[in-house]
Design an enzyme around this catalytic site. Structure first.
Site, PDB file in Angstrom:
ATOM      1  CG  HIS A  71      -5.777   1.882   5.121  1.00 44.60           C
ATOM      2  ND1 HIS A  71      -5.671   2.433   5.805  1.00 44.60           N
ATOM      3  CD2 HIS A  71      -4.714   0.748   4.912  1.00 44.60           C
ATOM      4  CE1 HIS A  71      -4.067   2.656   6.468  1.00 44.60           C
ATOM      5  NE2 HIS A  71      -3.804   1.032   5.821  1.00 44.60           N
TER       6      HIS A  71
ATOM      7  N   GLY B 182       2.331   2.216  11.058  1.00 47.74           N
ATOM      8  CA  GLY B 182       3.257   3.096  10.876  1.00 47.74           C
ATOM      9  C   GLY B 182       3.708   4.326  11.757  1.00 47.74           C
TER      10      GLY B 182
ATOM     11  CD  GLU C  64      -3.224  -2.242   6.970  1.00 44.34           C
ATOM     12  OE1 GLU C  64      -2.195  -3.213   6.776  1.00 44.34           O
ATOM     13  OE2 GLU C  64      -4.212  -1.321   6.906  1.00 44.34           O
TER      14      GLU C  64
ATOM     15  CD  GLU D 271      -2.645   5.619   6.626  1.00 42.97           C
ATOM     16  OE1 GLU D 271      -3.059   5.769   5.308  1.00 42.97           O
ATOM     17  OE2 GLU D 271      -1.588   4.657   7.152  1.00 42.97           O
TER      18      GLU D 271
ATOM     19  CG  ASN E  25      -1.383   1.663   1.538  1.00 40.83           C
ATOM     20  OD1 ASN E  25      -1.468   2.063   0.822  1.00 40.83           O
ATOM     21  ND2 ASN E  25      -1.969   1.803   2.818  1.00 40.83           N
TER      22      ASN E  25
ATOM     23  N   GLY F  50       5.220   0.945   4.698  1.00 45.11           N
ATOM     24  CA  GLY F  50       5.925   2.138   4.543  1.00 45.11           C
ATOM     25  C   GLY F  50       7.334   1.171   3.927  1.00 45.11           C
TER      26      GLY F  50
ATOM     27  CE  LYS G  32       0.525   3.360   4.706  1.00 46.12           C
ATOM     28  NZ  LYS G  32       0.279   3.713   6.545  1.00 46.12           N
TER      29      LYS G  32
ATOM     30  CB  SER H 256       5.309  -1.498  12.070  1.00 49.76           C
ATOM     31  OG  SER H 256       4.903  -0.708  11.910  1.00 49.76           O
TER      32      SER H 256
HETATM   33  C1  PEP Z   1      -0.714   0.395   6.286  1.00 48.69           C
HETATM   34  O1  PEP Z   1      -0.583   1.176   5.494  1.00 48.69           O
HETATM   35  O2  PEP Z   1      -1.454  -0.713   5.238  1.00 48.69           O
HETATM   36  C2  PEP Z   1       0.844   0.070   6.813  1.00 48.69           C
HETATM   37  C3  PEP Z   1       0.916  -1.562   7.156  1.00 48.69           C
HETATM   38  O3  PEP Z   1       1.092   0.332   7.367  1.00 48.69           O
HETATM   39  P1  PEP Z   1       2.873   0.423   7.701  1.00 48.69           P
HETATM   40  O4  PEP Z   1       3.521  -0.905   7.110  1.00 48.69           O
HETATM   41  O5  PEP Z   1       3.451   1.157   7.172  1.00 48.69           O
HETATM   42  O6  PEP Z   1       2.602   0.199   8.950  1.00 48.69           O
END
Ligand code: PEP
Length: 232
Positions: free
Chosen positions: A90, A162, A156, A92, A6, A214, A8, A192
């Site tokens: 998601h 993040g 998640e 966010e 992803n 990320g 973003k 993460s």
């Molecule tokens: C995500 O945006 O779905 C995610 C899991 O981000 P990160 O791996 O950066 O925590």
């Protein structure tokens, strides 16, 4: 094993082109791999990954096929581009754009009906986990999702996205088992995921892959995670 990246709101068409050309040359192993660029970069990614096993998905999708919905993109438009699927719900989007369980369900149903695959995100916040509400939150978020062969769930935990804080393999395993008891679907872990923790998380029996934020932005770290999935 499915590994989805992803991106973003990172990578316009030029950076997407450079990434995809490098990804084509990289070793990703045997995992199913999906990249999810921003809307404006989808066409570039579809074009440059054509003829590979790597699929392209959007980060969101509307429920109608067209209409007066400023700023939205429909499932049929994504299909026309050659996009394989879409992320919905998601955290966010739930946190910053007013997404609710009901709108997530509408997006998922319409995308599936149009022939797209869907990665539907669920997960509790830190406060909900501390209050012992994880299962209640997951049950509520899962209750609206349609049963469909093309639906994949991403667990998640919001506190792990993040933040560099990863769920322990046991936390992931427990949450995934719980989700699977509610709906028979593959469940990805997200939060993460990095090259150095991927193998342990992906090694849990109820973990069917990863949704990576990320670490999906660099070809080296993304492909390292894809390869970690291969060796299990
Ligand atoms: C995500 O945006 O779905 C995610 C899991 O981000 P990160 O791996 O950066 O925590």
């Amino acid at each position: 094993m499915l590994i989805a990246g992803n991106w973003k709101m990172f990578k316009g068409p030029a950076e997407t082109a450079a990434f995809c050309l490098e990804l084509r040359r990289a070793e990703v192993g045997v995992a199913d791999v999906v990249v999810c660029p921003p809307f404006v970069s989808l066409a570039t990614a579809v074009q440059l990954l054509a003829g590979t096993e790597i699929a392209v998905a959007a980060q969101n999708v509307h429920w109608d096929s067209e209409g007066a919905f400023t700023g939205e993109v429909s499932p049929t438009m994504l299909r026309e581009l050659g996009v394989y699927g879409a992320i919905v719900g998601h955290s966010e989007r739930r946190q910053f754009f007013g997404e609710t369980d009901e709108t997530v369900a509408r997006r998922a149903e319409a995308a599936l009906a149009a022939g797209l695959s869907v990665i539907a995100c669920v997960g509790e916040t830190q406060a909900e986990r501390e209050a012992g509400e994880t299962e209640e939150v997951l049950r509520r978020q899962m209750s609206v999702l349609p049963h469909d062969e093309q639906l994949v769930v991403a667990y998640e935990p919001v506190w792990a996205i993040g933040t560099g804080k990863t769920a322990t393999p046991q936390i992931a395993q427990d949450a995934h088992s719980f989700i699977k008891s509610l709906l028979d679907a593959p469940v990805l872990y997200g939060g993460s995921v990095k090259p150095d923790n991927a193998a342990e998380l992906l090694g849990q029996p109820a973990v069917d892959g990863a949704l990576v934020g990320g670490a999906s932005l660099e070809v080296d770290s993304f492909t390292a995670i894809c390869r970690a999935a291969t060796h299990l």
